[in-house]
Design an enzyme around this catalytic site. Sequence first.
Site, PDB file in Angstrom:
ATOM      1  N   HIS A   1       2.293  -0.292  12.977  1.00 16.05           N
ATOM      2  CA  HIS A   1       2.541  -0.280  11.537  1.00 16.05           C
ATOM      3  C   HIS A   1       1.244  -0.118  10.735  1.00 16.05           C
ATOM      4  O   HIS A   1       1.222   0.555   9.705  1.00 16.05           O
ATOM      5  CB  HIS A   1       3.277  -1.562  11.130  1.00 16.05           C
ATOM      6  CG  HIS A   1       3.785  -1.559   9.743  1.00 16.05           C
ATOM      7  ND1 HIS A   1       4.801  -0.720   9.327  1.00 16.05           N
ATOM      8  CD2 HIS A   1       3.426  -2.289   8.657  1.00 16.05           C
ATOM      9  CE1 HIS A   1       5.040  -0.936   8.054  1.00 16.05           C
ATOM     10  NE2 HIS A   1       4.221  -1.883   7.614  1.00 16.05           N
TER      11      HIS A   1
ATOM     12  N   ALA B   1       0.806  -1.221   0.000  1.00 22.99           N
ATOM     13  CA  ALA B   1       0.000   0.000   0.000  1.00 22.99           C
ATOM     14  C   ALA B   1       0.840   1.273   0.000  1.00 22.99           C
ATOM     15  O   ALA B   1       0.434   2.284  -0.571  1.00 22.99           O
ATOM     16  CB  ALA B   1      -0.949  -0.004   1.199  1.00 22.99           C
TER      17      ALA B   1
ATOM     18  N   ILE C   1      -4.312  -4.894   6.758  1.00 18.14           N
ATOM     19  CA  ILE C   1      -4.983  -5.577   7.864  1.00 18.14           C
ATOM     20  C   ILE C   1      -4.216  -5.320   9.156  1.00 18.14           C
ATOM     21  O   ILE C   1      -2.985  -5.440   9.193  1.00 18.14           O
ATOM     22  CB  ILE C   1      -5.103  -7.086   7.574  1.00 18.14           C
ATOM     23  CG1 ILE C   1      -5.988  -7.278   6.328  1.00 18.14           C
ATOM     24  CG2 ILE C   1      -5.683  -7.831   8.776  1.00 18.14           C
ATOM     25  CD1 ILE C   1      -6.075  -8.682   5.828  1.00 18.14           C
TER      26      ILE C   1
END
EC number: 2.5.1.78
Length: 158
Positions: A88, A56, A82
């Site tokens: 993070h 991402a 997720i």
Amino acid sequence: MNTIAPNLDGKHLRIGIVQARFTNEIGSEMLKVCCRTLQELGVADENITVATVPGALEIPIALMNFASSEKFDALIAIGVVIRGETYHFELVSNESGAGVSRVALDYNIPIANAVLTTENDAQAIERIEEKASDAAKVAVECANLVNLLLEEQFEDEE
């Protein structure tokens, strides 16, 4: 009052898609749904360009290069972040989203952000169909809107 009606006709539009490969099973399914919806809206297969990136955080740089080419009417970001056990998740989610928005505003190009941010795989899987389909519709509608507004802007200058 003047009202601009939504236009979901994708005929003649050129759409660029950037898909993050991290959590690729879900991202790949989203890409399939998104492309199918674009085609249902009239976007020709040859007018859809797909690039993949590792994750991402790399989506904005690919979008920026698509945008700077001036070959696209709209872009779509596809990916999945997720939540894990560390901070993070927040970093990736926030920075990816901010980067996507920055590219859209810097290059005056609509970008449908379909980067899912979920607590687990099950939530992401549950959202594949709706979010990917919505991204295609948003890209087409906003491309038509921006193109119309740009046409009107240039007509006013003449």
